[in-house]
Design an enzyme around this catalytic site. Structure first.
Site, PDB file in Angstrom:
ATOM      1  N   ASP A  70      74.140  -3.055   1.897  1.00  0.00           N
ATOM      2  CA  ASP A  70      73.561  -4.036   0.983  1.00  0.00           C
ATOM      3  C   ASP A  70      74.151  -3.868  -0.419  1.00  0.00           C
ATOM      4  O   ASP A  70      73.849  -4.640  -1.331  1.00  0.00           O
ATOM      5  CB  ASP A  70      72.024  -3.974   0.972  1.00  0.00           C
ATOM      6  CG  ASP A  70      71.490  -2.611   0.581  1.00  0.00           C
ATOM      7  OD1 ASP A  70      72.289  -1.686   0.346  1.00  0.00           O
ATOM      8  OD2 ASP A  70      70.253  -2.468   0.507  1.00  0.00           O
ATOM      9  N   SER A  71      75.070  -2.888  -0.574  1.00  0.00           N
ATOM     10  CA  SER A  71      75.865  -2.808  -1.804  1.00  0.00           C
ATOM     11  C   SER A  71      76.733  -4.062  -1.941  1.00  0.00           C
ATOM     12  O   SER A  71      77.327  -4.287  -3.001  1.00  0.00           O
ATOM     13  CB  SER A  71      76.733  -1.546  -1.805  1.00  0.00           C
ATOM     14  OG  SER A  71      77.443  -1.415  -0.588  1.00  0.00           O
ATOM     15  N   ASP A 122      73.018  -2.777   7.059  1.00  0.00           N
ATOM     16  CA  ASP A 122      71.808  -2.503   6.279  1.00  0.00           C
ATOM     17  C   ASP A 122      70.787  -3.619   6.453  1.00  0.00           C
ATOM     18  O   ASP A 122      71.128  -4.804   6.306  1.00  0.00           O
ATOM     19  CB  ASP A 122      72.156  -2.443   4.780  1.00  0.00           C
ATOM     20  CG  ASP A 122      72.377  -1.026   4.289  1.00  0.00           C
ATOM     21  OD1 ASP A 122      71.889  -0.075   4.929  1.00  0.00           O
ATOM     22  OD2 ASP A 122      73.035  -0.882   3.241  1.00  0.00           O
ATOM     23  N   LYS A 151      70.649   0.056   9.604  1.00  0.00           N
ATOM     24  CA  LYS A 151      70.232   1.162   8.741  1.00  0.00           C
ATOM     25  C   LYS A 151      69.101   0.667   7.858  1.00  0.00           C
ATOM     26  O   LYS A 151      69.104  -0.497   7.436  1.00  0.00           O
ATOM     27  CB  LYS A 151      71.414   1.638   7.885  1.00  0.00           C
ATOM     28  CG  LYS A 151      71.042   2.669   6.816  1.00  0.00           C
ATOM     29  CD  LYS A 151      72.245   3.378   6.224  1.00  0.00           C
ATOM     30  CE  LYS A 151      72.882   2.687   5.037  1.00  0.00           C
ATOM     31  NZ  LYS A 151      71.993   2.427   3.899  1.00  0.00           N
ATOM     32  N   GLU A 197      66.220   2.123   4.627  1.00  0.00           N
ATOM     33  CA  GLU A 197      65.921   3.178   3.656  1.00  0.00           C
ATOM     34  C   GLU A 197      64.482   3.651   3.794  1.00  0.00           C
ATOM     35  O   GLU A 197      63.567   2.836   3.987  1.00  0.00           O
ATOM     36  CB  GLU A 197      66.151   2.652   2.227  1.00  0.00           C
ATOM     37  CG  GLU A 197      67.595   2.263   1.962  1.00  0.00           C
ATOM     38  CD  GLU A 197      67.811   1.769   0.522  1.00  0.00           C
ATOM     39  OE1 GLU A 197      66.864   1.788  -0.293  1.00  0.00           O
ATOM     40  OE2 GLU A 197      68.950   1.363   0.231  1.00  0.00           O
ATOM     41  N   GLU A 212      71.774  10.393   0.176  1.00  0.00           N
ATOM     42  CA  GLU A 212      72.432   9.898  -1.029  1.00  0.00           C
ATOM     43  C   GLU A 212      71.969  10.665  -2.259  1.00  0.00           C
ATOM     44  O   GLU A 212      70.763  10.775  -2.532  1.00  0.00           O
ATOM     45  CB  GLU A 212      72.153   8.389  -1.199  1.00  0.00           C
ATOM     46  CG  GLU A 212      72.827   7.820  -2.445  1.00  0.00           C
ATOM     47  CD  GLU A 212      72.928   6.298  -2.468  1.00  0.00           C
ATOM     48  OE1 GLU A 212      72.566   5.651  -1.462  1.00  0.00           O
ATOM     49  OE2 GLU A 212      73.368   5.766  -3.498  1.00  0.00           O
TER      50      GLU A 212
HETATM   51  O1  KIV Z   1      74.792  -0.173   0.787  1.00  0.00           O
HETATM   52  C1  KIV Z   1      75.522   0.827   0.761  1.00  0.00           C
HETATM   53  O2  KIV Z   1      76.695   0.769   0.383  1.00  0.00           O
HETATM   54  C2  KIV Z   1      74.948   2.094   1.190  1.00  0.00           C
HETATM   55  C3  KIV Z   1      75.782   3.315   1.005  1.00  0.00           C
HETATM   56  C4  KIV Z   1      75.769   3.717  -0.404  1.00  0.00           C
HETATM   57  C5  KIV Z   1      75.350   4.407   1.894  1.00  0.00           C
HETATM   58  O3  KIV Z   1      73.844   2.139   1.630  1.00  0.00           O
END
Ligand code: KIV
Length: 278
Positions: free
Chosen positions: A58-59, A97, A127, A129, A196
């Protein structure tokens, strides 16, 4: 280890990386190389370069869309990015994510979001959080047959709760909470956990305490693998220089110089040449 060298392979003879491969790599102490990807062209290059896991992170909210945080990106947008990535991948495991707002409401909402990701993208895992707070959702998603990766430590979707991107778990209380969370996630059945921005000693201790691979970002060398945001590694995000990022290239400069030469050529009438014309 059930992976092969990719370079000289054809589509038919490339062994896909699976969640089982990652467990084997952990047991054999072969570090896992994971990077983010958000589009077809990059995913294809990263996959051919031998990256084991591509995270549709989600980055994307930051590096693709220009938002300050990961919060604004939607499930539909994540699905679009994941569809693009999956088309470029022959070998890597693709993890997507679940974005903010797609799973925090209830385990039912979490399952519905995870099913959408799997059905609409062809990705291999999701994934999310959190620790104890998301265990019910993790269990429900895994019960439906969908592999889940956890994410502990600095969890960017909670940035407004933390108020800062500083290293997490320096204090005993938070370190103890992460110790509990990683075990709860392991018991719930995750196939791996991203750690992280936590102290290296804590990450190494957590890695030794569970039987699934840990993937570190700003968590030292004692994890089972490492992940970075590809734009950071390639030097595309010039203003972002935390100590955990190693710049393997300076693509921002390369692009600026290349495009500058193109602009000059166009202005001078030097592009296209007769050889570049029909
Ligand atoms: O969204 C992302 O890029 C991440 C990484 C920083 C692990 O979750």
């Amino acid at each position: 280890m059930s992976t092969q060298t990719v370079s000289a392979s054809t589509a038919a003879d490339v062994a896909r990386v699976t969640t089982q491969t990652l467990l084997e790599m952990r047991d054999e102490e072969t570090p896992v190389a994971m990077l983010t990807a958000y589009d077809y062209t990059s995913a294809r290059i990263l996959d051919e370069a031998g990256v084991d896991v591509l995270l549709v992170g989600d980055s994307a909210s930051n590096v693709m869309a220009g938002h300050e945080t990961t919060l604004p990106i939607t499930l539909d947008q994540m699905i679009y990015h994941a569809q693009c990535v999956v088309r470029g991948v022959r070998r890597a495991l693709v993890v997507v994510d679940l974005p903010f707002g797609a799973y925090q409401g209830s385990s039912r909402e979490a399952l519905r979001s995870a099913i959408r990701v799997m059905k609409e993208t062809g990705a291999h895992a999701v994934k999310l959080e959190g620790g104890e707070d998301v265990v019910a959702s993790v269990e429900r998603i895994i019960d439906a047959g969908i592999p889940v990766m956890g994410h502990l430590g600095l969890t960017p979707q909670s940035i407004y709760k933390f108020g800062t991107y500083k290293v997490r778990a320096r204090e005993d209380e938070e370190a103890e909470a992460i110790r509990r969370d990683v075990v709860r996630l392991e018991e719930a059945g995750v196939f791996g956990v991203v750690l992280e921005k936590i102290p290296a000693a804590l990450a190494a201790e957590l890695t030794a305490s569970v039987s699934v691979p840990t993937i570190g970002i700003g968590a030292g060398a004692g994890c089972s693998g490492q992940v970075l945001v590809t734009h950071d590694l390639l030097g595309l995000t010039k203003d972002f220089n935390p100590r955990f990022v190693r710049h393997y290239a300076d693509l921002a400069t390369t692009i600026t110089e290349s495009v500058g030469r193109y602009v000059s050529d166009v202005r001078a009438g030097a592009f296209p040449s007769s050889e570049e014309s029909y």
